[in-house]
Design an enzyme around this catalytic site. Structure first.
Site, PDB file in Angstrom:
ATOM      1  N   CYS A  80       6.264  14.559  -9.887  1.00 21.45           N
ATOM      2  CA  CYS A  80       6.102  15.129  -8.557  1.00 21.45           C
ATOM      3  C   CYS A  80       7.198  16.158  -8.265  1.00 21.45           C
ATOM      4  O   CYS A  80       7.152  17.247  -8.808  1.00 21.45           O
ATOM      5  CB  CYS A  80       6.007  14.021  -7.522  1.00 21.45           C
ATOM      6  SG  CYS A  80       5.075  14.538  -6.079  1.00 21.45           S
ATOM      7  N   HIS A 129       1.852  10.574  -9.584  1.00 20.59           N
ATOM      8  CA  HIS A 129       2.809   9.483  -9.800  1.00 20.59           C
ATOM      9  C   HIS A 129       2.213   8.442 -10.745  1.00 20.59           C
ATOM     10  O   HIS A 129       1.633   7.454 -10.288  1.00 20.59           O
ATOM     11  CB  HIS A 129       3.161   8.812  -8.468  1.00 20.59           C
ATOM     12  CG  HIS A 129       3.981   9.662  -7.566  1.00 20.59           C
ATOM     13  ND1 HIS A 129       5.362   9.636  -7.562  1.00 20.59           N
ATOM     14  CD2 HIS A 129       3.622  10.595  -6.656  1.00 20.59           C
ATOM     15  CE1 HIS A 129       5.814  10.503  -6.676  1.00 20.59           C
ATOM     16  NE2 HIS A 129       4.778  11.092  -6.113  1.00 20.59           N
ATOM     17  N   GLU A 141       3.572   6.226 -12.369  1.00 24.98           N
ATOM     18  CA  GLU A 141       4.265   4.926 -12.356  1.00 24.98           C
ATOM     19  C   GLU A 141       3.459   3.854 -11.640  1.00 24.98           C
ATOM     20  O   GLU A 141       3.596   2.667 -11.941  1.00 24.98           O
ATOM     21  CB  GLU A 141       5.666   5.061 -11.725  1.00 24.98           C
ATOM     22  CG  GLU A 141       5.725   5.409 -10.231  1.00 24.98           C
ATOM     23  CD  GLU A 141       5.747   6.909  -9.962  1.00 24.98           C
ATOM     24  OE1 GLU A 141       5.222   7.669 -10.804  1.00 24.98           O
ATOM     25  OE2 GLU A 141       6.275   7.316  -8.913  1.00 24.98           O
TER      26      GLU A 141
HETATM   27  N1  GLN Z   1       8.592  16.831  -1.663  1.00 24.99           N
HETATM   28  C1  GLN Z   1       7.612  17.210  -2.608  1.00 24.99           C
HETATM   29  C2  GLN Z   1       6.242  17.405  -1.974  1.00 24.99           C
HETATM   30  O1  GLN Z   1       6.027  16.967  -0.875  1.00 24.99           O
HETATM   31  C3  GLN Z   1       7.514  16.169  -3.720  1.00 24.99           C
HETATM   32  C4  GLN Z   1       6.940  14.885  -3.259  1.00 24.99           C
HETATM   33  C5  GLN Z   1       7.179  13.762  -4.226  1.00 24.99           C
HETATM   34  O2  GLN Z   1       7.970  13.881  -5.145  1.00 24.99           O
HETATM   35  N2  GLN Z   1       6.510  12.641  -4.004  1.00 24.99           N
HETATM   36  O3  GLN Z   1       5.373  17.998  -2.582  1.00 24.99           O
END
Ligand code: GLN
Length: 544
Positions: free
Chosen positions: A390, A517, A519
């Site tokens: 992310c 994500h 994970e």
């Molecule tokens: N802050 C970034 C976004 O909103 C990454 C979000 C995250 O890592 N979950 O896109």
């Protein structure tokens, strides 16, 4: 439907979630289909707006629910796919009741905590307990209900009352109350103290709930005298006093509960379905691992590992599959930046250089971002395995735009709204006024764009993968062509073909980043593919 209610006393942090999930494992070992509900007595509608610093990680479900991290324990231990309704919060129940009141559903009655909130809690539990939460397509037979907080808290009182009434609604024989408590060890001879448990059970009984089983967290197994004393003072049979003492790893917990006869106490018998054998194998395999792999986790809340719980678990699953003992070195991203004290800076870089692989996890806000960009640069230019999740993908794209495309000062509009050459921008469909539940959330497909890439091979050659998302920003679609021409390949995109989901560098041992994500879907024995790739590359083993 059988309900197993797990409450906690004395203090938080006794591993109530792990105990409840482990009981679920035993129920599965007894051949039953299990689901779970976590009750969180806070007023937030969900965990989405809560800081990981205060509350630990926000766990994301397939349906986009942003929930308490305990739901992650249930999904991992029981191999479930839960939905947002499996996390009941005070915010959700009150909203529901207040909405009904505004509609006029209560026909002029005074709307009160008892019976309206308590009824709504019971209705919620009964409805959700019957929803299928695995791939069997069938209704569950056991529902584990974990009550967050500690019995006696003001905010959990309506739930304790609802659960007291619930035993009459569904039949006393269909509800088992498990109370988790602490048995501290004091003095030079290590005396096991029962008084805190006596007090919390008295409190619970005063609220109308008689525990059927006591689970006592302690450093060592309970001695027979402690067990007898607890049974006598807490109104449970001796065989219903179970100890959860320290064990080398959490896979031992279900085995430890079964060794003390928990299934028999519940009137059940372990079936020859091999489930507990798998857990035994995992527990011992983990204990026996010798060769080490060190991953530097470059993050922001590094003194609070709960903030990255699923990432840690996914690394552990991958390391176990790759026969490596995992060491995570927590690096505070800001310490890699210029302008911090020399010794702190030097130490952070020394540790980054000593790691076998680097992971930059998800994150929000400006703090530490420059340090993460430096870590991505170090990994890219030195052939060190890198995995970005992310925000970890976004910083890899920013680093490449700055240092390969020469776009000096490029960043994300999350950190500088007026940045002239943003490599990462706000996604058009996202709300600018409401923070709760408005990100790009939940399971969405990623389509592979090329056949010959590491990540597709790691995923077993599938054409597309479904993974969970939680973000507001994306790699600037207008920049993708230039980044690709310079060698950064976007091997996975969303179904529109516009949005970047996976990037990798072809001529690097492992430089991979994903916008999703992964994970959240990693399971013991079934590690998340890109995590496995990181561990294999970091430990010098061949990738598929
Ligand atoms: N802050 C970034 C976004 O909103 C990454 C979000 C995250 O890592 N979950 O896109």
């Amino acid at each position: 439907m059988r309900y197993i209610v797990v409450s906690g006393g004395v203090l938080s942090g006794l591993g109530k979630g792990v105990t409840a999930s482990s009981i679920g494992v035993l129920m599965k070992a007894c051949g039953l289909r299990v689901t779970s509900i976590k009750i969180d007595p806070y007023l937030n509608s969900d965990a989405g707006t809560m800081s990981p610093f205060e509350h630990g990680e926000v766990f994301v479900l397939d349906d986009g629910g942003e929930v308490d991290l305990d739901l992650g324990n249930y999904e991992r231990f029981l191999d479930l796919n839960l939905g947002r309704d499996n996390n009941l919060t005070t915010g959700k129940v009150y909203s529901k009741v207040i909405e009904a009141e505004r509609r006029g559903d209560y026909l002029g009655k005074t709307v009160q905590v008892i019976p309206h909130i308590t009824d709504a809690v019971m209705d919620w539990i009964e409805t959700v307990a019957h929803q299928c939460s695995d791939d069997s397509g069938l209704e569950p037979e056991v529902c584990i209900i974990e009550l967050g907080g500690t019995v006696g808290d003001i905010e959990s009182a309506p739930y304790v009352e609802a659960l007291r009434q619930f035993q009459f609604r569904v039949g006393r024989d269909n509800v088992t109350f498990v109370h988790v408590s602490l048995v501290p060890v004091m003095g030079p001879v290590g005396e096991q103290k029962t008084k805190p448990t006596q007090h919390t059970v008295k409190e619970l009984m005063g609220l109308g709930i008689t525990p059927d089983i006591l689970v006592c967290r302690s450093s060592a197994p309970l001695n027979p005298e402690t067990r007898a004393k607890l049974a006598a003072f807490c109104h449970v049979p001796q065989e219903a006093v179970i100890s959860t003492h320290d064990v080398p790893n959490i896979y031992h917990v279900p085995l430890m509960l079964e060794a003390q006869g928990l299934c028999a106490t519940l009137g059940l018998k372990v079936q020859p379905n091999g489930l507990l054998d798998d857990w035994r194998r995992m527990a011992h395999h983990l204990d026996a691992l010798q060769e080490n792999v060190t991953i530097a986790m470059v993050g922001k809340y590094t003194d609070l590992s709960d903030a990255y719980l699923s990432v840690i678990k996914a690394l552990q699953h991958a390391a176990m599959a790759a026969d490596r003992k995992l060491t995570i070195d927590w690096l505070e991203a800001g310490e890699l930046e210029h302008g911090v004290a020399d010794d702190v800076h030097a130490d952070a870089w020394k540790r980054l250089r000593a790691a076998d692989g680097i992971l930059v996890p998800g994150g929000f806000g400006h703090r530490g971002v420059e340090g993460k960009i430096l870590a991505a640069n170090y990994a890219r230019t030195n052939g060190v395995p890198y995995f970005g999740i992310c925000l970890g993908l976004q910083v890899a794209a920013i680093e490449f735009a700055r240092n390969v495309l020469g776009m000096e000062g490029s960043t994300s509009t999350e950190f500088d709204e007026d940045c002239p050459n943003p490599a990462v921008i706000f996604m058009p469909e996202i709300s600018t006024t409401h923070l709760g539940g408005t990100m790009r959330l939940g399971s969405r497909p990623t389509l592979f764009q090329v056949d010959d890439c590491k990540v597709k091979r790691l995923y077993g050659g599938s054409e597309s993968v479904d993974e969970r998302h939680r973000h507001r920003y994306e790699v600037n679609p207008e920049l993708i062509e230039r980044l690709e021409a310079a060698g950064l390949t976007f091997v996975g995109k969303d179904e529109t073909g516009q949005r970047c989901e996976i990037l990798e560098l072809p001529d690097h041992p492992y430089f991979v980043a994903v916008q999703y994500h992964p994970e959240f879907k990693s399971r013991p024995g079934r590690p998340s593919p890109p995590f496995l790739g990181l561990i294999l590359a970091a430990s010098g083993q061949p990738l598929p």
